[in-house]
Design an enzyme around this catalytic site. Sequence first.
Site, PDB file in Angstrom:
ATOM      1  N   CYS A 122       2.117  40.429  43.006  1.00  0.00           N
ATOM      2  CA  CYS A 122       1.563  41.095  44.184  1.00  0.00           C
ATOM      3  C   CYS A 122       0.245  40.424  44.595  1.00  0.00           C
ATOM      4  O   CYS A 122       0.248  39.332  45.145  1.00  0.00           O
ATOM      5  CB  CYS A 122       1.415  42.592  43.942  1.00  0.00           C
ATOM      6  SG  CYS A 122       1.198  43.554  45.463  1.00  0.00           S
ATOM      7  N   HIS A 141       6.717  44.172  42.186  1.00  0.00           N
ATOM      8  CA  HIS A 141       6.168  44.563  40.886  1.00  0.00           C
ATOM      9  C   HIS A 141       7.276  44.702  39.847  1.00  0.00           C
ATOM     10  O   HIS A 141       7.795  45.802  39.632  1.00  0.00           O
ATOM     11  CB  HIS A 141       5.416  45.888  41.006  1.00  0.00           C
ATOM     12  CG  HIS A 141       4.087  45.786  41.676  1.00  0.00           C
ATOM     13  ND1 HIS A 141       2.931  45.467  40.997  1.00  0.00           N
ATOM     14  CD2 HIS A 141       3.733  45.940  42.967  1.00  0.00           C
ATOM     15  CE1 HIS A 141       1.910  45.445  41.850  1.00  0.00           C
ATOM     16  NE2 HIS A 141       2.369  45.721  43.050  1.00  0.00           N
ATOM     17  N   GLU A 192       6.901  44.788  36.758  1.00  0.00           N
ATOM     18  CA  GLU A 192       6.392  45.545  35.611  1.00  0.00           C
ATOM     19  C   GLU A 192       6.380  47.055  35.849  1.00  0.00           C
ATOM     20  O   GLU A 192       6.289  47.836  34.892  1.00  0.00           O
ATOM     21  CB  GLU A 192       4.974  45.066  35.252  1.00  0.00           C
ATOM     22  CG  GLU A 192       3.839  45.614  36.104  1.00  0.00           C
ATOM     23  CD  GLU A 192       3.713  44.990  37.488  1.00  0.00           C
ATOM     24  OE1 GLU A 192       2.715  45.289  38.172  1.00  0.00           O
ATOM     25  OE2 GLU A 192       4.596  44.212  37.897  1.00  0.00           O
TER      26      GLU A 192
END
Length: 265
Positions: A110, A206, A208
Amino acid sequence: MVAIIANAAPGKKSRRFALLMAARDSEYVLKRYGGYRNVFVAAFGDAGETWDLYRAVDGELPDTGDVEKYDGFVISGSPNDAYADDEWILRLCRLIRDLHAQRKRVLGICFGHQVICRALGGRVAKSSTGWDIGIREVAVANLSLPRQCGFLEALRDQLPPRAKITEIHQDEVWEVPAGAEVLASSAKTGVEMFRVGEHLLGIQGHPEYTNDILVSLVNRLLGAGSITVSVAEAVKRQLDATGPDREFWLKLCKSFLKADESYSI
């Protein structure tokens, strides 16, 4: 700087990574996960590795003499603009250029994706269409790579044509740096993923994030008046119906950071 050492596995090569955090821990993530560092290590880490945390947002970065000891670097997302001229962002840009010159592996997520672009001469700006929040399907480029192209060559036949990823951003890459290759795009964002050589990889989404982290962030944006109730409700309805291809993205990121190991997608 804080070090996190995963449980060692017999016979496994020891690796060391630097996590450059460009955001501060939210109250929710601290309570649920113990901080974003644990989120990243759970997503990208393996047994026997050491992950050193540098709070880049507070001006903490590896010293020049420490760079060599790392196998790779991960730059996190951030509520800050990658095109801003805060001193810590300018210092981070200088570090990225140094890492690029040394061909160190750097994964940007990001904000990290955007600041790599900015540091190397690309263009980053606010999206003309506003926030992109929720689960976004991205199109993976049809890669025509030469032989000996590292992790992408190894993965080329395994890459799906499309994959869903968690998004929460309003800034985006408008123009990649010279020599970069766009690897994925979506209907809303033209550059969802790009690489420079085999050593720099930027991902707009994202990998994660878990769904509960996304919901927590949506609630914070709603409470701050940054998004409307209808936008927040639409994201939550979408999460009830679908989710990201998280396993694919995590394996892709691990394959990049640890290119001499096999991560089947």
